[in-house]
Design a protein around this motif. Structure first.
Motif, PDB file in Angstrom:
ATOM      1  N   ASP A   1       0.834  -1.207   0.000  1.00 15.84           N
ATOM      2  CA  ASP A   1       0.000   0.000   0.000  1.00 15.84           C
ATOM      3  C   ASP A   1       0.867   1.255   0.000  1.00 15.84           C
ATOM      4  OD1 ASP A   1       1.011   0.011   2.567  1.00 15.84           O
ATOM      5  OD2 ASP A   1      -0.911  -0.306   3.556  1.00 15.84           O
ATOM      6  N   ALA A   2       0.257   2.396   0.322  1.00 14.76           N
ATOM      7  CA  ALA A   2       0.984   3.666   0.305  1.00 14.76           C
ATOM      8  C   ALA A   2       2.186   3.650   1.247  1.00 14.76           C
ATOM      9  CB  ALA A   2       0.043   4.814   0.670  1.00 14.76           C
ATOM     10  N   VAL A   3       2.044   3.034   2.396  1.00 17.64           N
ATOM     11  CA  VAL A   3       3.176   2.958   3.333  1.00 17.64           C
ATOM     12  C   VAL A   3       4.285   2.099   2.727  1.00 17.64           C
ATOM     13  CG1 VAL A   3       3.915   2.202   5.625  1.00 17.64           C
ATOM     14  CG2 VAL A   3       1.716   3.357   5.344  1.00 17.64           C
ATOM     15  N   GLY A   4       3.913   1.001   2.089  1.00 16.56           N
ATOM     16  CA  GLY A   4       4.898   0.153   1.416  1.00 16.56           C
ATOM     17  C   GLY A   4       5.643   0.915   0.341  1.00 16.56           C
ATOM     18  N   TYR A   5       4.922   1.727  -0.426  1.00 15.49           N
ATOM     19  CA  TYR A   5       5.578   2.539  -1.443  1.00 15.49           C
ATOM     20  C   TYR A   5       6.460   3.614  -0.814  1.00 15.49           C
ATOM     21  CZ  TYR A   5       3.194   0.250  -5.262  1.00 15.49           C
ATOM     22  OH  TYR A   5       2.774  -0.682  -6.169  1.00 15.49           O
ATOM     23  N   GLY A   6       6.080   4.110   0.351  1.00 13.14           N
ATOM     24  CA  GLY A   6       6.940   5.057   1.066  1.00 13.14           C
ATOM     25  C   GLY A   6       8.255   4.406   1.459  1.00 13.14           C
ATOM     26  N   PHE A   7       8.161   3.179   1.976  1.00 11.40           N
ATOM     27  CA  PHE A   7       9.396   2.441   2.295  1.00 11.40           C
ATOM     28  C   PHE A   7      10.188   2.176   1.018  1.00 11.40           C
ATOM     29  CE2 PHE A   7       7.230   1.045   6.304  1.00 11.40           C
ATOM     30  CZ  PHE A   7       8.197   1.509   7.183  1.00 11.40           C
ATOM     31  N   ALA A   8       9.484   1.859  -0.079  1.00 10.79           N
ATOM     32  CA  ALA A   8      10.165   1.590  -1.358  1.00 10.79           C
ATOM     33  C   ALA A   8      10.943   2.815  -1.820  1.00 10.79           C
ATOM     34  CB  ALA A   8       9.150   1.171  -2.421  1.00 10.79           C
ATOM     35  N   GLY A   9      10.303   3.980  -1.761  1.00 11.23           N
ATOM     36  CA  GLY A   9      10.993   5.200  -2.173  1.00 11.23           C
ATOM     37  C   GLY A   9      12.213   5.483  -1.317  1.00 11.23           C
ATOM     38  N   THR A  10      12.065   5.286  -0.011  1.00 11.68           N
ATOM     39  CA  THR A  10      13.195   5.507   0.899  1.00 11.68           C
ATOM     40  C   THR A  10      14.317   4.524   0.613  1.00 11.68           C
ATOM     41  OG1 THR A  10      11.631   6.261   2.581  1.00 11.68           O
ATOM     42  CG2 THR A  10      13.852   5.695   3.334  1.00 11.68           C
ATOM     43  N   LEU A  11      13.963   3.274   0.362  1.00 12.44           N
ATOM     44  CA  LEU A  11      14.981   2.266   0.065  1.00 12.44           C
ATOM     45  C   LEU A  11      15.690   2.574  -1.251  1.00 12.44           C
ATOM     46  CD1 LEU A  11      16.485  -0.351   0.683  1.00 12.44           C
ATOM     47  CD2 LEU A  11      14.636  -1.572  -0.478  1.00 12.44           C
ATOM     48  N   VAL A  12      14.935   2.891  -2.282  1.00 15.91           N
ATOM     49  CA  VAL A  12      15.550   3.188  -3.580  1.00 15.91           C
ATOM     50  C   VAL A  12      16.505   4.375  -3.450  1.00 15.91           C
ATOM     51  CG1 VAL A  12      15.090   4.046  -5.923  1.00 15.91           C
ATOM     52  CG2 VAL A  12      13.752   2.148  -4.999  1.00 15.91           C
ATOM     53  N   PHE A  13      16.070   5.427  -2.768  1.00 15.12           N
ATOM     54  CA  PHE A  13      16.943   6.592  -2.571  1.00 15.12           C
ATOM     55  C   PHE A  13      18.212   6.189  -1.823  1.00 15.12           C
ATOM     56  CE2 PHE A  13      18.432  10.189  -0.047  1.00 15.12           C
ATOM     57  CZ  PHE A  13      18.677  11.109  -1.058  1.00 15.12           C
ATOM     58  N   THR A  14      18.062   5.392  -0.789  1.00 17.29           N
ATOM     59  CA  THR A  14      19.220   4.989   0.017  1.00 17.29           C
ATOM     60  C   THR A  14      20.155   4.087  -0.785  1.00 17.29           C
ATOM     61  OG1 THR A  14      17.805   5.126   1.969  1.00 17.29           O
ATOM     62  CG2 THR A  14      19.907   4.037   2.248  1.00 17.29           C
ATOM     63  N   VAL A  15      19.589   3.173  -1.569  1.00 17.57           N
ATOM     64  CA  VAL A  15      20.426   2.304  -2.409  1.00 17.57           C
ATOM     65  C   VAL A  15      21.186   3.141  -3.434  1.00 17.57           C
ATOM     66  CG1 VAL A  15      20.344   0.516  -4.205  1.00 17.57           C
ATOM     67  CG2 VAL A  15      19.111   0.185  -2.062  1.00 17.57           C
ATOM     68  N   LEU A  16      20.526   4.122  -4.036  1.00 23.96           N
ATOM     69  CA  LEU A  16      21.216   5.002  -4.986  1.00 23.96           C
ATOM     70  C   LEU A  16      22.346   5.770  -4.302  1.00 23.96           C
ATOM     71  CD1 LEU A  16      18.212   6.355  -7.069  1.00 23.96           C
ATOM     72  CD2 LEU A  16      19.972   4.729  -7.810  1.00 23.96           C
ATOM     73  N   LEU A  17      22.100   6.222  -3.090  1.00 23.12           N
ATOM     74  CA  LEU A  17      23.127   6.924  -2.326  1.00 23.12           C
ATOM     75  C   LEU A  17      24.323   6.006  -2.057  1.00 23.12           C
ATOM     76  CD1 LEU A  17      23.924   9.502  -0.760  1.00 23.12           C
ATOM     77  CD2 LEU A  17      22.765   8.509   1.221  1.00 23.12           C
ATOM     78  N   VAL A  18      24.046   4.783  -1.638  1.00 25.89           N
ATOM     79  CA  VAL A  18      25.120   3.822  -1.377  1.00 25.89           C
ATOM     80  C   VAL A  18      25.851   3.492  -2.680  1.00 25.89           C
ATOM     81  CG1 VAL A  18      25.610   1.443  -0.665  1.00 25.89           C
ATOM     82  CG2 VAL A  18      24.107   2.878   0.727  1.00 25.89           C
TER      83      VAL A  18
END
Length: 185
Positions: A93-110
């Motif tokens: 759901d929306a919370v899952g997509y929020g975690f997804a966005g945070t994870l993708v951003f963090t993976v890109l940063l790493v």
């Protein structure tokens, strides 16, 4: 504690452990325990994560051996999504997509910092990469299954192969390194 004493590895016990416990409690059908553990993990992710990120931004660079700990920053959003979808019966759901966005951003940063994370030799500390890789892959597999993508089982197989192979190589390299260190001179 001084903010400089905290590094990304501190997120593992205080944030990720309760979030993983939340996913386990959901699997065991203990929703109250799952919610409580999730809240503890989220609280400490926000509290410690803020201090750690502030220290990383304002402080000097991490010493070389500590740099791989930056990959730990991917664990809270990955395990958070895993716990959230476990508590919500696999629904993304929306919370899952929020975690997804945070994870993708963090993976890109790493990924941007990969040159800084390079280690010149094999050592047991390289195992710090295993949990972020495993948690992020688990996250991706859950997303694939929740979104019912065509070819989901094939994508899952590719992901599992793509992750298992490097972790297997790391295990072999670690065993080889250990054997070389224990051989008599």
């Amino acid at each position: 504690m001084s903010p400089t004493a905290l590094h990304p590895g501190c997120l593992l016990p205080v944030s990720s452990a309760p979030i993983v416990a939340s996913a386990v409690a959901s699997s065991l059908r203990l929703p109250g325990v799952a919610d409580a553990a999730f809240a503890v993990g989220l609280l400490y992710w926000l509290a410690f994560g803020t201090v750690i990120l502030g220290s990383l931004v304002t402080g000097g660079p991490l010493p070389g051996p500590a740099r791989p700990a930056l990959t730990v920053l991917t664990i809270p959003p990955a395990t958070g999504e895993i716990a959230w979808t476990a508590a919500h019966k696999g629904v993304f759901d929306a919370v899952g997509y929020g975690f997804a966005g945070t994870l993708v951003f963090t993976v890109l940063l790493v990924d941007f910092l990969l040159r800084e994370l390079h280690q010149p030799a094999i050592h047991p500390g390289l195992w710090i990469f295993s949990f972020p890789i495993a948690a992020s892959t688990d996250f991706a597999i859950r997303w694939i299954h929740a979104s019912t993508l065509p070819g989901g089982p094939i994508l899952t197989g590719i992901l599992l192969t793509g992750v298992t192979s490097p972790l297997g190589l790391l295990a072999a390299a670690t065993l080889h390194h250990r054997a070389r260190r224990t051989l008599p001179s």
